[in-house]
Design a protein around this motif. Structure first.
Motif, PDB file in Angstrom:
ATOM      1  N   SER A 191       0.828  -1.208   0.000  1.00 38.80           N
ATOM      2  CA  SER A 191       0.000   0.000   0.000  1.00 38.80           C
ATOM      3  C   SER A 191       0.863   1.260   0.000  1.00 38.80           C
ATOM      4  N   LEU A 192       2.110   1.147   0.432  1.00 42.91           N
ATOM      5  CA  LEU A 192       2.980   2.324   0.367  1.00 42.91           C
ATOM      6  C   LEU A 192       3.766   2.386  -0.942  1.00 42.91           C
ATOM      7  N   SER A 193       4.376   1.249  -1.307  1.00 35.70           N
ATOM      8  CA  SER A 193       5.316   1.322  -2.430  1.00 35.70           C
ATOM      9  C   SER A 193       4.600   1.443  -3.770  1.00 35.70           C
ATOM     10  N   PHE A 194       3.419   0.811  -3.926  1.00 35.79           N
ATOM     11  CA  PHE A 194       2.766   0.840  -5.222  1.00 35.79           C
ATOM     12  C   PHE A 194       2.381   2.260  -5.638  1.00 35.79           C
TER      13      PHE A 194
ATOM     14  N   ILE B 221       3.375   5.181  -4.478  1.00 36.74           N
ATOM     15  CA  ILE B 221       4.536   6.076  -4.556  1.00 36.74           C
ATOM     16  C   ILE B 221       5.341   5.784  -5.817  1.00 36.74           C
ATOM     17  N   ALA B 222       5.579   4.487  -6.069  1.00 35.88           N
ATOM     18  CA  ALA B 222       6.416   4.128  -7.210  1.00 35.88           C
ATOM     19  C   ALA B 222       5.746   4.499  -8.526  1.00 35.88           C
ATOM     20  N   VAL B 223       4.443   4.224  -8.635  1.00 43.84           N
ATOM     21  CA  VAL B 223       3.761   4.530  -9.888  1.00 43.84           C
ATOM     22  C   VAL B 223       3.728   6.039 -10.123  1.00 43.84           C
ATOM     23  N   ALA B 224       3.454   6.787  -9.061  1.00 43.02           N
ATOM     24  CA  ALA B 224       3.428   8.243  -9.202  1.00 43.02           C
ATOM     25  C   ALA B 224       4.798   8.763  -9.614  1.00 43.02           C
ATOM     26  N   ALA B 225       5.835   8.230  -8.978  1.00 45.62           N
ATOM     27  CA  ALA B 225       7.191   8.678  -9.309  1.00 45.62           C
ATOM     28  C   ALA B 225       7.524   8.345 -10.755  1.00 45.62           C
ATOM     29  N   ALA B 226       7.185   7.120 -11.169  1.00 46.59           N
ATOM     30  CA  ALA B 226       7.496   6.697 -12.532  1.00 46.59           C
ATOM     31  C   ALA B 226       6.731   7.550 -13.538  1.00 46.59           C
ATOM     32  N   ALA B 227       5.438   7.778 -13.266  1.00 45.23           N
ATOM     33  CA  ALA B 227       4.624   8.568 -14.190  1.00 45.23           C
ATOM     34  C   ALA B 227       5.163   9.993 -14.295  1.00 45.23           C
ATOM     35  N   TYR B 228       5.531  10.561 -13.152  1.00 42.31           N
ATOM     36  CA  TYR B 228       6.053  11.926 -13.187  1.00 42.31           C
ATOM     37  C   TYR B 228       7.337  11.982 -13.995  1.00 42.31           C
TER      38      TYR B 228
ATOM     39  N   GLY C 222       8.490  -3.125   9.589  1.00 41.06           N
ATOM     40  CA  GLY C 222       8.996  -4.038   8.557  1.00 41.06           C
ATOM     41  C   GLY C 222       8.552  -3.587   7.179  1.00 41.06           C
ATOM     42  N   GLY C 223       7.264  -3.219   7.083  1.00 41.28           N
ATOM     43  CA  GLY C 223       6.731  -2.776   5.800  1.00 41.28           C
ATOM     44  C   GLY C 223       7.368  -1.485   5.336  1.00 41.28           C
ATOM     45  N   LEU C 224       7.606  -0.564   6.278  1.00 43.56           N
ATOM     46  CA  LEU C 224       8.226   0.715   5.919  1.00 43.56           C
ATOM     47  C   LEU C 224       9.620   0.489   5.343  1.00 43.56           C
ATOM     48  N   VAL C 225      10.377  -0.393   5.984  1.00 44.81           N
ATOM     49  CA  VAL C 225      11.746  -0.641   5.523  1.00 44.81           C
ATOM     50  C   VAL C 225      11.740  -1.360   4.176  1.00 44.81           C
ATOM     51  N   LEU C 226      10.849  -2.358   4.045  1.00 46.55           N
ATOM     52  CA  LEU C 226      10.812  -3.097   2.781  1.00 46.55           C
ATOM     53  C   LEU C 226      10.286  -2.219   1.644  1.00 46.55           C
ATOM     54  N   THR C 227       9.474  -1.210   1.990  1.00 47.51           N
ATOM     55  CA  THR C 227       9.028  -0.260   0.979  1.00 47.51           C
ATOM     56  C   THR C 227      10.229   0.429   0.340  1.00 47.51           C
ATOM     57  N   LEU C 228      11.141   0.880   1.203  1.00 51.65           N
ATOM     58  CA  LEU C 228      12.358   1.523   0.687  1.00 51.65           C
ATOM     59  C   LEU C 228      13.076   0.600  -0.292  1.00 51.65           C
TER      60      LEU C 228
ATOM     61  N   ILE D 164       3.428  -2.755 -15.069  1.00 54.88           N
ATOM     62  CA  ILE D 164       3.600  -2.215 -13.715  1.00 54.88           C
ATOM     63  C   ILE D 164       3.309  -3.300 -12.682  1.00 54.88           C
ATOM     64  N   LEU D 165       2.233  -4.042 -12.906  1.00 57.30           N
ATOM     65  CA  LEU D 165       1.861  -5.094 -11.948  1.00 57.30           C
ATOM     66  C   LEU D 165       2.917  -6.187 -11.887  1.00 57.30           C
ATOM     67  N   THR D 166       3.447  -6.549 -13.047  1.00 58.68           N
ATOM     68  CA  THR D 166       4.502  -7.557 -13.052  1.00 58.68           C
ATOM     69  C   THR D 166       5.676  -7.088 -12.212  1.00 58.68           C
ATOM     70  N   GLY D 167       6.093  -5.843 -12.427  1.00 58.97           N
ATOM     71  CA  GLY D 167       7.202  -5.282 -11.649  1.00 58.97           C
ATOM     72  C   GLY D 167       6.885  -5.285 -10.171  1.00 58.97           C
TER      73      GLY D 167
END
Lengths: 427, 349
Positions: free
Chosen positions: A220-223, A225-232, A284-290, A338-341
């Motif tokens: 819920s954190l990385s998806f 953030i990552a998609v927004a960053a990639a799109a930007y 754990g989730g916060l760290v793995l998000t990074l 994106i989903l595969t990644g």
């Protein structure tokens, strides 16, 4: 002239064929070698682990003597809870095998049955106080040594001093087998119980729930953030800007950073600065998000980039704004990639232990976590903890846990492949 | 427009970081030694099943790491108890005091024996501490007194003519492990001290003495096998000429695969470690933060469970896991001081 050329070519021909053959051979060999490694690994894990999916149970006739327990049907819940069920189990074993003498043998007798028997009995009585005063037959978990023996991992032909199961114990076990009081069943405990220091009681539920919660936080954190960053970066960031280049290089570098570094970062920032509690799925989730962010960003950018510009230009031509183009056309078309990644990134996160070491998730947690704020471990950590336990019976459970984790990883990768195959578009 | 979004982002970050996690806790948090971990976890599990309190959470961080966390503050987000396979150091007491942890109860739970073992089918070893030192130290005394030379010994027979003629090959824990510390301190230093002139150095130059006695050879005779003792047992089984160093509980569990060497003529056994005649054994402790008693539910009851005869007594379930119990009188005294949360006197080294 042409004659000499053919000569030269012919002279070299044999060599070139040989070279090609050699190259093919090397390629084939490398594939064979990696397959052999994989096979050896899988065989060693499966051959050790499959027996953990069975568990030995022992049938005992227990006399729920009210006097020994010091309670009766009308006692209140607290009295029922704290009565001496241990004594009942002991008495029932004594009755079954009378005439056991000496400290060592008495102790060995007690150790035919798992320590959990008294608590199981307690729960049964709490559920139905009418049982008190009667004699009942119950199946209890057998102690780990008995279980290891039943699975053939203790050789009874060895001299007695070299065996963990002594001759008198063997006699008891043989008698129990003859009376059909020992039985191997499917090990439901492995999936329904949480971690325990007694191998026969240990299960994976706590670790599975911990992994689930941790993955939820990570996803819920990385998806987004990552998609927004990639799109930007793909669609809005100014081209040929030095800052954008710098950010791109850094994201690519981040993907190669050893994962333990993220653990240290999490320890210093999340725990040190923000006071997030240790050992929880949240941290754990916060760290793995990074850790997963760069993987997902890179995959998402590739997916967004592969959407043909003609589609975007057509949308713009019809009057769509850039945001509309992104949300109505680019992202939906890029979603399979994106989903595969994302799934690959999550699978990577699921198997990670190193960063969790720093933030206290390598811990003994016997309660099944109920939320992201409860202490928890995750699957790979559970494997590590079991592999480090002295009890022999944990070694097969370690392999079984690896099998469960592998099953999850294979499943996630399969989903990624299916998604890609099903929704992939070629332009 | 741009500025606004940046401001909004900053506001979002600060507001989320402002959430406080300091709210109360309903489970006990324990950190510390990996040697005490197997014992503490069994107590925790029994405590969780027998009472209505939640099962404590136990992290295996190593003794040093545990004390560092334990001493990092007195707040509710710091651990309540830390396990240790050695006594707390003066520097750690000071660190604790600096961070407001002034009231600590020390509880000794028993002993752990360190085994020097080899495969069942291997040779029988009767070692002395001196043999161990000569076989494993980086530098050993030469022929003339007061001279140190690089360790020349290749086989055990070179060290001591009575020992078998097999290559010196010892699998042991890495320097991060408490077992290694104890092995260096008790076994190597114990053998090192038998040389009078080295012993004399201790008074003049403590650091030099320590480096002579504690430094393990690096030419391949001592192999660091990682923290996993199961791995060492497996390797010993495959290589009957090698010896391994690990905790007593692993010997206890694997008595069909490996056998312990006798040290200074004393065989390793439950009884010999208990009465102190086996020379390589160390005390195990845990430390309790007194200020947390009453704030975190169950601490008193947990200590009561740990110090119960049923747990740490001679027939208790901890001895089944390989803990060597204290003597009966010691247990009584220790249980009393633990249950009344007797404040630890500041020790000095």
């Amino acid at each position: 002239m042409s004659d000499t050329t053919t000569k030269i070519i012919k002279a070299g021909l044999k060599k070139r064929y040989a070279k090609e053959k050699r190259f093919r051979f090397f390629g084939l060999m490398s594939i064979v070698i990696s397959f052999v490694f994989l096979l050896v690994l899988l065989i060693s894990i499966f051959s050790k682990g499959w027996s953990a999916f069975q568990q030995t149970y022992v049938k005992l006739d227990v006399e729920l003597n009210e006097e020994v327990l010091g309670i009766n049907k009308f006692s209140n819940k607290d009295a029922l809870f704290s009565a001496r069920y241990k004594k009942i189990i002991k008495n029932s074993l004594k009755k079954k095998f009378p005439g056991v003498k000496g400290r060592k043998q008495k102790r060995a007798l007690k150790n035919l049955v798992s320590k959990s028997a008294q608590y199981e009995l307690r729960d049964k009585v709490l559920k139905d106080p009418e049982l008190l005063g009667t004699t009942q037959s119950f199946w209890f978990l057998a102690k780990d040594d008995v279980d290891v023996f039943m699975k053939g991992n203790i050789d009874r032909t060895l001299p007695e001093s070299n065996r963990r199961i002594k001759d008198y114990q063997l006699a008891w076990i043989d008698q129990l087998i003859a009376e059909d009081r020992l039985e191997k069943r499917f090990n439901t405990q492995l999936f329904s119980a949480s971690d325990s220091r007694e191998p026969e009681q240990a299960g994976l539920k706590g670790a599975l729930m911990g992994s689930l919660f941790t993955m939820l936080v990570t996803l819920s954190l990385s998806f987004p953030i990552a998609v927004a960053a990639a799109a930007y970066l793909e669609e809005f960031a100014p081209q040929n800007n030095r800052w954008v280049d710098l950010i791109e290089v850094n994201i690519n570098n981040l993907a190669a950073v050893p994962s333990i570094v993220f653990g240290l970062l999490g320890l210093a920032i999340y725990i040190g600065l923000f006071g997030v509690p240790r050992s929880t799925p949240l941290i754990g989730g916060l760290v793995l998000t990074l850790m997963t962010l760069p993987t997902i960003i890179i995959a998402s950018r590739a997916a967004i980039k592969s959407v043909p510009p003609s589609i975007k230009q057509a949308a713009v031509g019809l009057g769509a704004s850039r945001v509309q183009v992104l949300f109505h056309h680019t992202l939906p078309l890029a979603m399979p990639g994106i989903l595969t990644g994302t799934i690959v990134g999550m699978a990577q996160a699921l198997g990670e232990t190193a960063p969790l070491l720093m933030i206290g998730m390598v811990a003994f947690v016997a309660e099944v976590p109920g939320s992201i704020m409860d202490p928890a471990t995750v699957m790979p950590v559970q494997i590590y903890l079991w592999s480090d336990s002295p009890e022999r019976a944990f070694s097969e459970r370690t392999s079984a846990a690896i099998m469960v984790l592998l099953a999850f990883l294979v499943m996630m990768n399969l989903i990624a492949i299916v998604l890609r195959k099903k929704f992939e578009q070629r332009w | 427009m741009k500025k606004k979004s940046v401001l909004a982002a900053i506001a979002l970050i600060t507001s989320t970081s402002g959430i406080s996690f300091a709210a109360g806790r309903d489970h006990i948090e324990i950190v510390g030694s990996s040697t005490v971990y197997p014992f503490a976890t069994v107590v925790a599990e029994t405590f969780g099943k027998r009472t209505k309190f939640k099962t404590p959470k136990i992290e295996s961080t190593g003794s040093g790491g545990g004390l560092k966390l334990f001493c990092s503050g007195n707040g509710i987000n710091t651990p309540d108890i830390t396990n240790s396979s050695r006594r707390i150091k003066q520097s750690e007491v000071e660190l604790c005091a600096k961070n407001g942890v002034t009231k600590i109860t020390e509880v000794q739970i028993g002993f752990d024996g360190i085994t020097i073992a080899n495969a069942k089918k291997g040779n029988v070893f009767n070692l002395t501490l001196k043999d161990l030192f000569l076989a494993l130290a980086k530098e050993v005394p030469g022929k003339t007194g007061g001279e140190l030379i690089a360790n020349p010994y290749k086989t055990w027979k070179d060290v001591n003519p009575e020992l078998p003629e097999t290559k010196i090959e010892v699998l042991g824990p890495p320097p991060t492990s408490g077992t290694r510390d104890a092995f260096a301190e008790l076994a190597l230093e114990g053998g090192c001290k038998t040389f009078d002139w080295i012993k004399a150095i201790k008074k003049q130059d403590k650091r030099k003495y320590k480096s002579i006695c504690h430094t393990v050879r690096e030419d391949g005779a001592f192999i660091e096998a990682g923290e996993n003792d199961n791995l060492i047992v497996q390797k010993l089984e495959k290589n009957p000429s090698a010896l391994g160093v690990f905790g007593f509980s692993f010997l206890d569990q694997n008595s069909d695969k490996v056998k312990g060497a006798s040290i200074d003529g004393v065989e390793i056994s439950f009884e010999n470690i208990t009465d102190g005649s086996y020379p390589i054994s160390r005390p195990l402790f845990f430390y309790v933060k007194i200020d947390h008693v009453g704030k975190v539910p169950g601490i008193t009851e947990f200590i009561t469970e740990f110090t119960d005869e049923d747990a740490w007594g001679e027939d208790g379930y901890l001895t089944e896991k390989g803990l060597i119990p204290l003597g009966e009188d010691q247990r009584k005294a220790m249980a009393e001081s633990a249950r009344s949360f007797k404040q630890m006197a500041i020790i000095s080294e």
